[in-house]
Motif scaffolding. Sequence first.
Motif, short mmCIF file in Angstrom:
data_model
loop_
_atom_site.label_atom_id
_atom_site.label_comp_id
_atom_site.label_asym_id
_atom_site.label_seq_id
_atom_site.Cartn_x
_atom_site.Cartn_y
_atom_site.Cartn_z
N ILE A 6 0.87 -1.18 0.00
CA ILE A 6 0.00 0.00 0.00
C ILE A 6 0.90 1.22 0.00
O ILE A 6 1.73 1.39 0.90
CB ILE A 6 -0.93 0.05 1.23
N GLU A 7 0.76 2.04 -1.02
CA GLU A 7 1.64 3.20 -1.15
C GLU A 7 0.83 4.44 -1.52
O GLU A 7 0.01 4.41 -2.44
CB GLU A 7 2.69 2.93 -2.23
N LYS A 8 1.02 5.54 -0.80
CA LYS A 8 0.29 6.78 -1.07
C LYS A 8 0.85 7.45 -2.32
O LYS A 8 2.04 7.62 -2.48
CB LYS A 8 0.40 7.74 0.12
N PHE A 33 -12.81 -0.17 4.29
CA PHE A 33 -12.57 -1.62 4.26
C PHE A 33 -11.40 -2.04 5.15
O PHE A 33 -10.99 -3.21 5.13
CB PHE A 33 -12.34 -2.09 2.82
N MET A 34 -10.86 -1.06 5.90
CA MET A 34 -9.75 -1.32 6.83
C MET A 34 -8.63 -2.09 6.13
O MET A 34 -8.17 -3.14 6.58
CB MET A 34 -10.26 -2.10 8.05
N LEU A 35 -8.23 -1.56 4.99
CA LEU A 35 -7.20 -2.21 4.19
C LEU A 35 -5.82 -1.97 4.79
O LEU A 35 -5.50 -0.86 5.21
CB LEU A 35 -7.26 -1.69 2.75
N SER A 36 -5.03 -2.99 4.76
CA SER A 36 -3.66 -2.89 5.28
C SER A 36 -2.81 -3.95 4.58
O SER A 36 -3.32 -4.93 4.02
CB SER A 36 -3.64 -3.10 6.79
N LYS A 37 -1.52 -3.76 4.66
CA LYS A 37 -0.59 -4.71 4.05
C LYS A 37 -0.75 -6.09 4.71
O LYS A 37 -0.96 -6.19 5.92
CB LYS A 37 0.84 -4.20 4.21
N ASP A 38 -0.68 -7.10 3.85
CA ASP A 38 -0.78 -8.50 4.26
C ASP A 38 -2.22 -8.96 4.55
O ASP A 38 -2.43 -10.11 4.96
CB ASP A 38 0.10 -8.80 5.48
N LYS A 39 -3.18 -8.08 4.33
CA LYS A 39 -4.57 -8.49 4.52
C LYS A 39 -5.00 -9.34 3.34
O LYS A 39 -4.73 -9.03 2.18
CB LYS A 39 -5.48 -7.27 4.66
N PHE A 40 -5.75 -10.40 3.61
CA PHE A 40 -6.26 -11.28 2.57
C PHE A 40 -7.66 -10.84 2.15
O PHE A 40 -8.48 -10.47 3.00
CB PHE A 40 -6.28 -12.74 3.06
N LEU A 41 -7.90 -10.91 0.84
CA LEU A 41 -9.20 -10.52 0.30
C LEU A 41 -9.77 -11.64 -0.57
O LEU A 41 -9.02 -12.31 -1.31
CB LEU A 41 -9.06 -9.26 -0.57
N THR A 42 -11.08 -11.82 -0.50
CA THR A 42 -11.75 -12.76 -1.40
C THR A 42 -12.08 -12.03 -2.70
O THR A 42 -12.01 -10.79 -2.78
CB THR A 42 -13.04 -13.27 -0.77
#
Length: 258
Positions: A6-8, A33-42
């Motif tokens: 995730i990069e601004k 969606f409380m996105l962060s690095k290493d989060k898994f998404l379907t």
Amino acid sequence: MKITKIEKKKRLYLLELDGKERLYVTEDTIVRFMLSKDKFLTEAELAEIKDFARFSYGKNLALYHLSFKQRTTQEVRDYLAQHEVEDQIIEQVIVNLQEERWLDDTKFAQTVIEHNLLSGDKGGYVLRQKLVKKGIAKSIIDVALADVDFSEVCGRVAEKLWRKYDGKLPAKGLKDKLTQSLISKGFSFAEASQAIAGLELEKDEDTEQELIYQELDKQYRKYSKKYEGYELKQRLTQALARRGYDFSDIASALRDYL
């Protein structure tokens, strides 16, 4: 799949998925969606994120456009289209902004009319055209203009124009000039006539005579180079009549002048 980066990037964030797929999203999307690095998404979650990111981007663009001044719905719609926002997203953004009262064409029309009543110089016809060009619906304009009294504005403009042209035109020419100017600013003939009547214009014989001879000098220099005799007299008569002088005054001046 996993968020690997995730990069601004200025006003957006770059999301990298599994080290290969890239996606730009807004800060609102990150928070929602409380996105962060290493989060898994379907796959379903990713589809929802993409949909919201497009909507959020469009809304942010619209809010940026609205931050400078009040806009109509059509102006915002056109702005988003110019920035290649999808039609479906545009309509979603418009509905959302209307629900949150960022967009209100009725209020926009009322604001324009009220500002004009306080310090403007336009009549109802010109204001109607202005609002139509802004994309406001005719039904909204009709309601906003219903029962609006433009007599004070018309009187204010008439007095200003009178001060501008007084002493430069004969009484009839001055009245015609004021009438034409007021109508061109969107006032009705009735409104213009009432405003001019309130000025109590009076004919000053000495001033009128001085003005007609000044104008005659000017027109004579123009037409005497090409015409003479009867044709010159006709040209001078027509020129003076266009300036608002009475034919009897024109005939009298020409008898003395020629």
